[in-house]
Design a protein around this motif. Structure first.
Motif, PDB file in Angstrom:
ATOM      1  N   ASN A  62       0.768  -1.288  -0.011  1.00 62.47           N
ATOM      2  CA  ASN A  62      -0.099  -0.019   0.180  1.00 62.47           C
ATOM      3  C   ASN A  62       0.889   1.340  -0.032  1.00 62.47           C
ATOM      4  O   ASN A  62       1.489   1.454   0.914  1.00 62.47           O
ATOM      5  CB  ASN A  62      -0.877  -0.003   1.226  1.00 62.47           C
ATOM      6  N   SER A  63       1.092   1.856  -1.089  1.00 64.15           N
ATOM      7  CA  SER A  63       1.860   3.088  -1.264  1.00 64.15           C
ATOM      8  C   SER A  63       1.347   4.334  -1.300  1.00 64.15           C
ATOM      9  O   SER A  63       2.001   5.280  -1.643  1.00 64.15           O
ATOM     10  CB  SER A  63       2.675   2.887  -2.375  1.00 64.15           C
ATOM     11  N   MET A 318     -13.119  -6.145  -9.943  1.00 60.22           N
ATOM     12  CA  MET A 318     -12.073  -6.743  -9.753  1.00 60.22           C
ATOM     13  C   MET A 318     -10.837  -5.752 -10.064  1.00 60.22           C
ATOM     14  O   MET A 318      -9.604  -5.848  -9.666  1.00 60.22           O
ATOM     15  CB  MET A 318     -11.948  -7.813 -10.830  1.00 60.22           C
ATOM     16  N   ASN A 319     -11.229  -4.748 -10.778  1.00 55.58           N
ATOM     17  CA  ASN A 319     -10.276  -3.740 -11.207  1.00 55.58           C
ATOM     18  C   ASN A 319      -9.772  -2.913  -9.604  1.00 55.58           C
ATOM     19  O   ASN A 319      -8.739  -2.315  -9.777  1.00 55.58           O
ATOM     20  CB  ASN A 319     -10.513  -2.815 -12.039  1.00 55.58           C
ATOM     21  N   ASP A 320     -10.900  -2.938  -8.751  1.00 60.44           N
ATOM     22  CA  ASP A 320     -10.478  -2.187  -7.436  1.00 60.44           C
ATOM     23  C   ASP A 320      -9.746  -3.227  -6.643  1.00 60.44           C
ATOM     24  O   ASP A 320      -8.890  -2.647  -5.766  1.00 60.44           O
ATOM     25  CB  ASP A 320     -11.707  -1.869  -6.797  1.00 60.44           C
ATOM     26  N   THR A 325      -9.818 -12.685  -7.520  1.00 61.97           N
ATOM     27  CA  THR A 325      -9.855 -13.193  -9.004  1.00 61.97           C
ATOM     28  C   THR A 325      -8.267 -13.505  -9.231  1.00 61.97           C
ATOM     29  O   THR A 325      -8.123 -14.688  -9.616  1.00 61.97           O
ATOM     30  CB  THR A 325     -10.388 -12.294  -9.896  1.00 61.97           C
ATOM     31  N   LEU A 326      -7.486 -12.980  -8.752  1.00 59.63           N
ATOM     32  CA  LEU A 326      -6.044 -13.148  -8.926  1.00 59.63           C
ATOM     33  C   LEU A 326      -5.613 -14.509  -8.056  1.00 59.63           C
ATOM     34  O   LEU A 326      -4.903 -15.346  -8.788  1.00 59.63           O
ATOM     35  CB  LEU A 326      -5.010 -11.923  -8.566  1.00 59.63           C
ATOM     36  N   THR A 384      -3.108  -0.807  -4.476  1.00 49.09           N
ATOM     37  CA  THR A 384      -1.898  -0.790  -5.158  1.00 49.09           C
ATOM     38  C   THR A 384      -2.015  -1.604  -6.407  1.00 49.09           C
ATOM     39  O   THR A 384      -1.393  -1.381  -7.599  1.00 49.09           O
ATOM     40  CB  THR A 384      -0.524  -1.020  -4.498  1.00 49.09           C
ATOM     41  N   MET A 385      -2.902  -2.605  -6.534  1.00 46.17           N
ATOM     42  CA  MET A 385      -3.132  -3.438  -7.730  1.00 46.17           C
ATOM     43  C   MET A 385      -4.124  -3.156  -8.573  1.00 46.17           C
ATOM     44  O   MET A 385      -4.506  -3.791  -9.438  1.00 46.17           O
ATOM     45  CB  MET A 385      -3.341  -5.046  -7.088  1.00 46.17           C
TER      46      MET A 385
END
Ligand SMILES: *Cc1c(COP(=O)(O)O)cnc(C)c1O
Length: 425
Positions: A62-63, A318-320, A325-326, A384-385
């Motif tokens: 977490n950046s 999933m984009n958040d 899912t990964l 961060t992802m």
């Protein structure tokens, strides 16, 4: 005490109702607890008190600048994996002199930047990387401080979560090649061999593999010493897991217990075999510092009952939050204001056009459209992802401090998402 709890029937972050965060900033929004963050860091700092030790927060977890600033003020160093992360540390007021640079693919430009900023150490992962770093440092008239990331090949059979410390991984130098690689490093004129490091994996619930890795590093330090190669720090990496709350999961080892056992071994070694030479101990924790400090707050758009499955469609996707899912990761989901009444089993999914777009599966909930849900333990490897897939602006980020809310990253607008693009003339 958890920093997220129900008070008067509403889920709060510290003393702030999550419904108030949603009203003020909309959804989806990541909400972090400041006191949770400080408490997690203190678990490391307290166990290191009075010792020559440095906690380098692995900021890929977490950046956000506000998180980095809060940790830097507590004395944290940072474990970075890109030049961009180094610039974030500096932007947040962190000290480059407490930065270690990990990663298998450091570019010339990244090496140059890190040398200009005088970072603490490069954690080198291969012989070609040693040569590149030697050349870059030489061209700048500098010497680069290096540690070799050694792959201790600790037995994964009984520890299925270990993913990076095995021979089959792309990371690090094989244990059996470590001595030869150290010899090669010490022969290069623009490198200073200063340390040894490893990072054997993530979400480790038990510290046994970490202590096993420590023993192997210690063995190697003694071997190197006998060869006239002296390392001044030992970096054991990160990896301590957190409790995601899935039924039947075993809780992770408490950080203080792990560090206590680790320092006891180091002290015993130094007393017996190491002639009392000083050695600095470095940690690279990511997840255990931030995961349980955050939730992803989302609103229910629609409920879609079906014969085989019922879907709870929310505005986060999933984009958040990629972890489900990964990795097939299980994340807890709590209604912000629980209702009475019959529960229905839902898959909680987002609006993204992928069947892999799910946040949680088979959850019994009594909910209605418009209700808020909190995806728990989402502070690490969440924002961060995140991506802009489907031209979705990334979520806002808020830090709660008692009753106060601080917007530490505003929501992206659609215009910002295509502002860098241009059409053919
Ligand atoms: C990701 C990473 C960490 C942090 O791992 P956690 O499991 O989040 O503690 C530490 N060191 C390196 C080299 C990493 O890549």
């Amino acid at each position: 005490m958890s920093h997220f709890s129900y008070q008067d029937g509403v889920l709060h972050a510290e003393s702030t109702p999550l419904s108030r965060v949603a009203e003020a900033f909309g959804t989806p929004t990541y909400v972090y607890s400041k006191s949770a963050l400080l408490q997690n860091f203190a678990a490391y700092a307290d166990a290191c008190a009075g010792r020559d030790a440095l906690v380098c927060y692995a900021m890929k977890a977490n950046s956000n600048l506000a998180i980095l600033d809060l940790l830097a003020r507590e004395g944290a160093g940072f474990d970075i994996v890109s030049g961009g992360e180094l610039l974030r540390v500096i932007a947040a007021g962190g000290d480059p002199g407490k930065v270690i640079f990990s990663g298998v693919g450091k570019t010339v430009a990244e090496m140059r930047l890190a040398l200009e900023k005088n970072i603490l150490c490069f954690n080198v992962e291969s012989i070609p990387e040693l040569h590149r770093l030697n050349e870059v440092a030489g061209s700048m008239g500098k010497r680069a401080p290096v540690s070799l990331r050694v792959n201790p090949n600790v037995d994964a059979k009984t520890h299925p979560y270990i993913a990076t410390g095995l021979k089959a991984n792309k990371f690090g130098v094989a244990f059996d090649d470590a001595l030869a690689t150290y010899r090669a490093a010490s022969a290069l004129p623009h490198l200073d061999v200063v340390g040894i490091d490893c990072h054997i994996g993530s979400q480790l619930l038990d510290d046994a593999p970490l202590l096993e890795a420590l023993d192997k590093l210690i063995e190697l330090i003694d071997t190197l010493h006998a060869e006239g190669i002296h390392v001044h720090h030992l970096d054991i990496g990160g990896g301590i897991g957190v409790d995601y709350g899935a039924e039947g999961d075993k809780p992770p080892v408490p950080v203080g217990d792990y560090l206590g056992r680790l320092f006891a071994r180091i002290d015993a070694w130094r007393a017996e075999r190491h002639d009392g030479r000083p050695i600095k101990v470095i940690f690279e924790p990511g997840r255990s510092i931030v995961a349980d400090t955050g939730v992803l707050l989302t609103s229910i758009e629609f409920l879609k009952p079906g014969e085989e499955k019922s879907f709870c469609i929310v505005d986060a996707a999933m984009n958040d939050l990629m972890r489900p899912t990964l990795y097939g990761a299980w994340m807890g989901v709590q209604p912000v204001a629980p209702r009475e009444g019959g529960k229905v089993v839902y898959d909680i999914v987002g609006p993204v056009c992928e069947s892999g777009d799910w946040l949680a599966r088979d959850r019994a909930l009594a909910v209605a459209p418009g209700d808020l849900l909190a995806v728990m333990t989402a502070g690490a490897y969440g924002m961060t992802m995140a991506s802009n897939y489907n031209t979705r602006g990334r979520a806002a980020e808020v830090i709660v401090d008692g009753e106060q809310m601080h917007l530490v990253r505003r929501r992206e607008t659609p215009e910002e998402l295509y502002a860098l693009e241009s059409m053919l003339k």
